[in-house]
Design an enzyme around this catalytic site. Structure first.
Site, mmCIF file in Angstrom:
data_model
loop_
_atom_site.group_PDB
_atom_site.id
_atom_site.type_symbol
_atom_site.label_atom_id
_atom_site.label_comp_id
_atom_site.label_asym_id
_atom_site.label_seq_id
_atom_site.Cartn_x
_atom_site.Cartn_y
_atom_site.Cartn_z
ATOM 1 N N ASP A 125 0.843 -1.185 0.000
ATOM 2 C CA ASP A 125 0.000 0.000 0.000
ATOM 3 C C ASP A 125 0.887 1.248 0.000
ATOM 4 O O ASP A 125 1.660 1.478 0.932
ATOM 5 C CB ASP A 125 -0.898 -0.029 1.240
ATOM 6 C CG ASP A 125 -1.787 1.182 1.301
ATOM 7 O OD1 ASP A 125 -2.426 1.474 0.284
ATOM 8 O OD2 ASP A 125 -1.833 1.843 2.346
ATOM 9 N N THR A 170 -2.263 6.731 -3.934
ATOM 10 C CA THR A 170 -0.969 7.279 -3.514
ATOM 11 C C THR A 170 0.175 6.775 -4.381
ATOM 12 O O THR A 170 1.031 7.568 -4.784
ATOM 13 C CB THR A 170 -0.661 6.908 -2.058
ATOM 14 O OG1 THR A 170 -1.075 5.571 -1.850
ATOM 15 C CG2 THR A 170 -1.389 7.803 -1.117
ATOM 16 N N THR A 171 0.176 5.467 -4.664
ATOM 17 C CA THR A 171 1.262 4.922 -5.470
ATOM 18 C C THR A 171 1.241 5.575 -6.844
ATOM 19 O O THR A 171 2.282 6.045 -7.338
ATOM 20 C CB THR A 171 1.107 3.406 -5.636
ATOM 21 O OG1 THR A 171 0.622 2.862 -4.427
ATOM 22 C CG2 THR A 171 2.419 2.751 -5.979
ATOM 23 N N ASP A 214 -9.741 1.338 2.762
ATOM 24 C CA ASP A 214 -9.735 1.520 1.299
ATOM 25 C C ASP A 214 -11.156 1.493 0.760
ATOM 26 O O ASP A 214 -11.560 2.360 -0.012
ATOM 27 C CB ASP A 214 -8.943 0.396 0.622
ATOM 28 C CG ASP A 214 -7.450 0.615 0.732
ATOM 29 O OD1 ASP A 214 -7.067 1.647 1.313
ATOM 30 O OD2 ASP A 214 -6.693 -0.235 0.246
HETATM 31 P P1 ADP Z 1 -2.713 3.266 -5.649
HETATM 32 O O1 ADP Z 1 -1.948 3.440 -4.373
HETATM 33 O O2 ADP Z 1 -2.299 4.262 -6.651
HETATM 34 O O3 ADP Z 1 -4.178 3.189 -5.461
HETATM 35 P P2 ADP Z 1 -2.885 0.501 -6.346
HETATM 36 O O4 ADP Z 1 -1.856 -0.505 -6.007
HETATM 37 O O5 ADP Z 1 -4.187 0.457 -5.659
HETATM 38 O O6 ADP Z 1 -2.202 1.898 -6.237
HETATM 39 O O7 ADP Z 1 -3.127 0.386 -7.921
HETATM 40 C C1 ADP Z 1 -4.065 1.161 -8.566
HETATM 41 C C2 ADP Z 1 -4.020 0.887 -10.059
HETATM 42 O O8 ADP Z 1 -4.240 -0.486 -10.327
HETATM 43 C C3 ADP Z 1 -5.127 1.632 -10.766
HETATM 44 O O9 ADP Z 1 -4.616 2.170 -11.954
HETATM 45 C C4 ADP Z 1 -6.165 0.548 -11.053
HETATM 46 O O10 ADP Z 1 -6.924 0.835 -12.199
HETATM 47 C C5 ADP Z 1 -5.291 -0.644 -11.249
HETATM 48 N N1 ADP Z 1 -5.971 -1.917 -10.977
HETATM 49 C C6 ADP Z 1 -6.591 -2.322 -9.859
HETATM 50 N N2 ADP Z 1 -7.089 -3.573 -9.989
HETATM 51 C C7 ADP Z 1 -6.765 -3.983 -11.227
HETATM 52 C C8 ADP Z 1 -6.984 -5.197 -11.998
HETATM 53 N N3 ADP Z 1 -7.623 -6.223 -11.488
HETATM 54 N N4 ADP Z 1 -6.488 -5.232 -13.228
HETATM 55 C C9 ADP Z 1 -5.842 -4.181 -13.745
HETATM 56 N N5 ADP Z 1 -5.583 -3.038 -13.092
HETATM 57 C C10 ADP Z 1 -6.045 -2.933 -11.862
#
Ligand code: ADP
Ligand code: MG
Length: 561
Positions: A63, A96-97, A405
């Site tokens: 996270d 955030t990422t 989340d």
């Molecule tokens: P952040 O901290 O930015 O929220 P995450 O690790 O939650 O980072 O990743 C978010 C990204 O992953 C977003 O661009 C989202 O659209 C993508 N994402 C989430 N689930 C999936 C999935 N099952 N397949 C493809 N992309 C995904």
């Protein structure tokens, strides 16, 4: 001349200074280094980071928000990115990422432009234009959710269905629970969010997440996690003689000790006879008794105290049939104030009937090996507690993060009921449209807008990598699909495939989050690009000493503690 030969000292001894291109480059390198670290944690297949803090405590997580919070970042430019990430987290609870990675990419592309002798201010201007355009495009491509009127049954059903997708999207990527448990957790998150949702004139909903209390108790299984209609306190009733269950409770919220306070200064009392001791103790007892009498006289049947409650006072309270809890956290007191409609009072003397809060039921129940106090059916129904159960500390902590989340995601779409396709789909579409937009802008700013589009696509590249796809091929294919008008085409990271429509597998992101990511990343990049001089004061003496003789210093400190 008297000053000849004497150097003019502006900065203190030991100050380091870098300026111009060198300063800018160093800053970019530092910020990019941080972004590189976070890159591999992006998306559902993102890898974990193991972080060890200075006390030796370990956190394992992917996270972004947790990573940047735990990491002790030194460089000022990297710190700026950390602050950005934290701000995004506070604002929308997600993204955030992405924000850090995007900021890193914006800086990396900026570096290329700097090499072509484009001035930072032009890059900043171009980036800002691109950002504004991107925000507009997001509004255009966003899909409206069918959030209905939750006051009607039909609307509620419809809304729940829509929210399921959102919560699923937020949890499924992070959470490795079995599908039925996942469903249950999602259901709890949705019910909690809807319970505290307040309707706004424009038909959207305001969800105040501080009305959702999360309480964790190790033991039992995750499936035992429950939503409580009210507030749960991780406390027990103070005295065995007190009732364990009070219906139609009138609750006194007290921020004052039910004890005789010891004087701050040492006072000496000369006692010369046994009668005097007795008188002295009797007087103390009487004072405590008076306090309890006062509480009972206004009709309170439950006392929630932020401070301590003396044994003698406990005894009197028990005799009056009053249920009491002590040493309750301030934050919980405030939640109780909102939930029960009572008022926290700081002096028992001032307590009056109208300060009392109300709940249908206050009851101590056994949860695992401990007892907890449940305050249910509060005057203000917009107060709920999610009581998380789980086999280990790690599990309940993880579940808490996941709930956070999901709740944030739900809050975001209830506030702005629009989503964009995930898995890089939105980024590819934005890049496509931004490149077209760039054509309409003259001059060197055009290059910056194009660079912005490239930076956005970097998110796609990273997702493709974690999905085990060839990043370049994946990007090419997606560009082609988007060119053909398939604006929802993206990467199914879990199955390692390119999909025509990400919404089919419920990979969607609240538009509010996407906007926040783009705004925050652009602002952070711009802030770093604006700096052309870094003047760092020498570390303070103390730190220097600590650096040299670290261990001795540490020892000394502990002795004083
Ligand atoms: P952040 O901290 O930015 O929220 P995450 O690790 O939650 O980072 O990743 C978010 C990204 O992953 C977003 O661009 C989202 O659209 C993508 N994402 C989430 N689930 C999936 C999935 N099952 N397949 C493809 N992309 C995904
Ligand atoms: Mg996320």
């Amino acid at each position: 001349m008297a000053t000849y030969g004497i150097p003019v000292i502006v900065l203190k001894e030991g100050t380091t200074r870098s300026y111009g291109r060198e300063a800018l480059r160093n800053n970019i390198i530092a910020a990019r280094a941080l972004a590189e670290i976070l890159k591999t944690s992006l998306g559902p297949r993102g890898l974990d980071k193991m972080l060890v803090d200075s006390f030796g405590d370990i956190t394992v997580t992917n996270d972004g928000a947790t990573i940047v919070k735990e990491m002790e970042v030194q460089h000022p430019a990297a710190k700026l990115l950390v602050e950005t990430a934290k701000a995004v987290d506070a604002e929308v609870g997600d993204g955030t990422t992405s924000a850090v990675v995007l900021a890193g990419e914006l800086l990396s592309k900026a570096e290329n432009l700097l090499d072509q002798n484009i001035h930072p201010t032009i890059i900043i201007e171009g980036y800002k234009k691109a950002m504004n355009k991107a925000l507009k495009i997001l509004d255009e491509i966003a899909i409206k959710l069918g959030i209905g009127d939750i006051e009607t049954e039909e609307g509620m059903e419809k809304t729940k269905k829509e929210l399921y997708k959102i919560a699923y999207s937020a949890l499924a990527s992070k959470y490795l629970a079995t599908p039925d448990i996942l469903d249950k957790l999602i259901d709890i998150a949705i019910r909690a969010a809807l319970k505290v949702a307040e309707k706004r004139p424009d038909g959207t909903y305001l969800v105040r997440l501080d009305n959702v209390k999360i309480e964790k108790k190790k033991g039992a299984s995750l499936a035992e996690t429950q939503l409580v209609d009210g507030i749960v306190l991780d406390k027990e009733v103070v005295h065995p003689g007190m009732p364990k269950r009070v219906e139609n409770a009138k609750i006194a919220l007290i921020d004052a000790p039910l004890e005789i306070e010891k004087p701050d200064i040492t006072a000496k009392i000369n006692i010369t006879s046994p009668e005097q001791i007795k008188m002295f103790l009797d007087e103390e007892t009487k004072m405590l008794k008076d306090m309890v009498e006062k509480i009972a006289s206004i009709g309170a049947s439950v006392v929630i105290c932020q401070k301590g409650i003396d044994d003698v006072a406990q005894h009197f309270l028990a005799k009056k049939g009053i249920l009491a809890v002590r040493r309750v956290k301030r934050s919980d007191m405030e939640k109780l104030e909102r939930a029960t409609g009572g008022r926290i009072i700081t002096s028992i003397r001032d307590l009056s009937e109208k300060d009392l809060g109300y709940a249908k039921l206050v009851e101590e129940r056994r949860v695992g090996n401990d007892k907890m106090v449940f305050i249910e059916g509060c005057k203000n129904p917009k107060a709920v507690t999610i009581l998380i159960r789980g086999a280990s500390d790690m599990l309940v902590d993880d579940a808490e993060r996941s709930f956070n989340d999901a709740l944030h995601a739900l809050r975001n779409v209830l506030k702005e009921p629009k989503v964009v396709p995930g898995g890089g789909a939105a980024e590819v579409e934005l890049a496509l449209k931004l490149r077209k937009y760039a054509e309409s802008i003259g001059g060197k700013e055009q290059l910056a807008v194009k660079a912005f589009a490239d930076a956005l696509e970097e998110i796609v590249t990273v997702l493709a990598q974690t999905a085990g796809l060839d990043p370049l091929n994946a990007l090419m294919e997606l560009r082609k699909l988007h060119d053909e008008g398939k604006i929802n085409a993206g990467i199914d990271v879990i199955n390692g495939k390119i999909l025509d429509d990400m919404t089919k597998i419920n990979v969607i992101d609240p538009v509010l989050v996407k906007k926040q990511v783009i705004k925050a990343a652009t602002e952070a990049a711009a802030a770093i690009l604006k700096v052309d001089d870094v003047i760092a004061a020498a570390p303070t003496k103390k730190e220097e000493k600590k650096g040299k003789r670290g261990e001795e210093e540490e020892k000394g400190k502990f002795e004083f503690d």
